[in-house]
Design a protein around this motif. Sequence first.
Motif, PDB file in Angstrom:
ATOM      1  N   LEU A  57       0.821  -1.213   0.000  1.00 44.17           N
ATOM      2  CA  LEU A  57       0.000   0.000   0.000  1.00 44.17           C
ATOM      3  C   LEU A  57       0.855   1.264   0.000  1.00 44.17           C
ATOM      4  O   LEU A  57       0.481   2.268  -0.610  1.00 44.17           O
ATOM      5  N   ALA A  58       1.992   1.234   0.666  1.00 46.63           N
ATOM      6  CA  ALA A  58       2.894   2.383   0.668  1.00 46.63           C
ATOM      7  C   ALA A  58       3.389   2.685  -0.748  1.00 46.63           C
ATOM      8  O   ALA A  58       3.386   3.842  -1.186  1.00 46.63           O
ATOM      9  N   TRP A  59       3.812   1.658  -1.459  1.00 45.19           N
ATOM     10  CA  TRP A  59       4.268   1.846  -2.839  1.00 45.19           C
ATOM     11  C   TRP A  59       3.113   2.323  -3.712  1.00 45.19           C
ATOM     12  O   TRP A  59       3.274   3.208  -4.548  1.00 45.19           O
ATOM     13  N   SER A  60       1.957   1.742  -3.508  1.00 47.70           N
ATOM     14  CA  SER A  60       0.792   2.107  -4.305  1.00 47.70           C
ATOM     15  C   SER A  60       0.367   3.556  -4.039  1.00 47.70           C
ATOM     16  O   SER A  60       0.061   4.304  -4.978  1.00 47.70           O
ATOM     17  N   LEU A  61       0.367   3.954  -2.774  1.00 49.17           N
ATOM     18  CA  LEU A  61       0.022   5.340  -2.444  1.00 49.17           C
ATOM     19  C   LEU A  61       1.067   6.317  -2.976  1.00 49.17           C
ATOM     20  O   LEU A  61       0.724   7.398  -3.472  1.00 49.17           O
ATOM     21  N   ARG A  62       2.321   5.952  -2.874  1.00 54.00           N
ATOM     22  CA  ARG A  62       3.413   6.829  -3.337  1.00 54.00           C
ATOM     23  C   ARG A  62       3.313   7.120  -4.829  1.00 54.00           C
ATOM     24  O   ARG A  62       3.585   8.220  -5.289  1.00 54.00           O
ATOM     25  N   PHE A  63       2.886   6.122  -5.598  1.00 55.83           N
ATOM     26  CA  PHE A  63       2.824   6.279  -7.052  1.00 55.83           C
ATOM     27  C   PHE A  63       1.382   6.324  -7.571  1.00 55.83           C
ATOM     28  O   PHE A  63       1.123   5.980  -8.723  1.00 55.83           O
ATOM     29  N   THR A  66      -0.246   3.161  -9.448  1.00 47.81           N
ATOM     30  CA  THR A  66       0.483   2.469 -10.511  1.00 47.81           C
ATOM     31  C   THR A  66       1.982   2.611 -10.260  1.00 47.81           C
ATOM     32  O   THR A  66       2.561   3.655 -10.522  1.00 47.81           O
ATOM     33  N   VAL A  67       2.572   1.556  -9.759  1.00 49.07           N
ATOM     34  CA  VAL A  67       4.009   1.570  -9.472  1.00 49.07           C
ATOM     35  C   VAL A  67       4.754   1.345 -10.781  1.00 49.07           C
ATOM     36  O   VAL A  67       4.502   0.358 -11.483  1.00 49.07           O
ATOM     37  N   PRO A  68       5.677   2.257 -11.148  1.00 48.07           N
ATOM     38  CA  PRO A  68       6.457   2.070 -12.373  1.00 48.07           C
ATOM     39  C   PRO A  68       7.261   0.767 -12.331  1.00 48.07           C
ATOM     40  O   PRO A  68       7.697   0.337 -11.257  1.00 48.07           O
ATOM     41  N   PRO A  69       7.444   0.129 -13.492  1.00 54.42           N
ATOM     42  CA  PRO A  69       8.129  -1.177 -13.530  1.00 54.42           C
ATOM     43  C   PRO A  69       9.509  -1.182 -12.873  1.00 54.42           C
ATOM     44  O   PRO A  69       9.873  -2.169 -12.222  1.00 54.42           O
ATOM     45  N   GLU A  70      10.278  -0.116 -13.023  1.00 59.37           N
ATOM     46  CA  GLU A  70      11.612  -0.103 -12.412  1.00 59.37           C
ATOM     47  C   GLU A  70      11.533  -0.097 -10.886  1.00 59.37           C
ATOM     48  O   GLU A  70      12.429  -0.589 -10.210  1.00 59.37           O
ATOM     49  N   PHE A  71      10.441   0.442 -10.340  1.00 62.72           N
ATOM     50  CA  PHE A  71      10.270   0.436  -8.889  1.00 62.72           C
ATOM     51  C   PHE A  71       9.620  -0.867  -8.402  1.00 62.72           C
ATOM     52  O   PHE A  71       9.777  -1.225  -7.239  1.00 62.72           O
ATOM     53  N   VAL A  72       8.902  -1.561  -9.280  1.00 63.39           N
ATOM     54  CA  VAL A  72       8.353  -2.867  -8.907  1.00 63.39           C
ATOM     55  C   VAL A  72       9.504  -3.823  -8.605  1.00 63.39           C
ATOM     56  O   VAL A  72       9.445  -4.603  -7.650  1.00 63.39           O
ATOM     57  N   VAL A  73      10.560  -3.736  -9.392  1.00 66.92           N
ATOM     58  CA  VAL A  73      11.743  -4.572  -9.155  1.00 66.92           C
ATOM     59  C   VAL A  73      12.327  -4.270  -7.778  1.00 66.92           C
ATOM     60  O   VAL A  73      12.673  -5.187  -7.021  1.00 66.92           O
ATOM     61  N   THR A  74      12.413  -2.993  -7.423  1.00 69.62           N
ATOM     62  CA  THR A  74      12.923  -2.606  -6.110  1.00 69.62           C
ATOM     63  C   THR A  74      11.991  -3.088  -5.007  1.00 69.62           C
ATOM     64  O   THR A  74      12.442  -3.611  -3.992  1.00 69.62           O
ATOM     65  N   MET A  75      10.694  -2.904  -5.209  1.00 71.50           N
ATOM     66  CA  MET A  75       9.706  -3.315  -4.201  1.00 71.50           C
ATOM     67  C   MET A  75       9.805  -4.811  -3.926  1.00 71.50           C
ATOM     68  O   MET A  75       9.883  -5.235  -2.772  1.00 71.50           O
TER      69      MET A  75
END
Length: 141
Positions: A38-44, A47-56
């Motif tokens: 949810l933190a990643w989702s709220l931050r973006f 829609t979390v960008p693909p390069e950040f999905v790898v980090t997540m």
Amino acid sequence: MSSIGRSIGLRLRDAIAAARVPFVLASHAVLIVLANYLAWSLRFDGTVPPEFVVTMVGTLPWLLGIRLATFVPFGLYGGLWRYTGVWDLWRILLAVFTSSLLLYVLVVQRLGPAVYPRSIGIIDSVLLVCFLGGVRLIWRL
């Protein structure tokens, strides 16, 4: 009550007590993953960008390991949730802050500060404190 009934009752109580810690551990793991997602989702904005999905996804095992290990010295796996009070909330705050700080230091050292946004750590921490405290409060009510 007969001795057989008492014996069955005691065995049932012991079985529930033995399953309590694994249940609490599993529920904490689910809440940690949910708060982070949810933190990643709220931050973006959903829609979390693909390069950040790898980090997540790449930091998730570290996040789980650090948080679950850090919760042990703060006593988050002990005690009964129906007796939760202000002291438990304080321990949750300290445990989440400590584990967030450890995770952030590890991630910045390994990935660099630009790869893992600071806002993720803040949003994740706030959500996790609300989740952990909220579950205990609901159980108490």
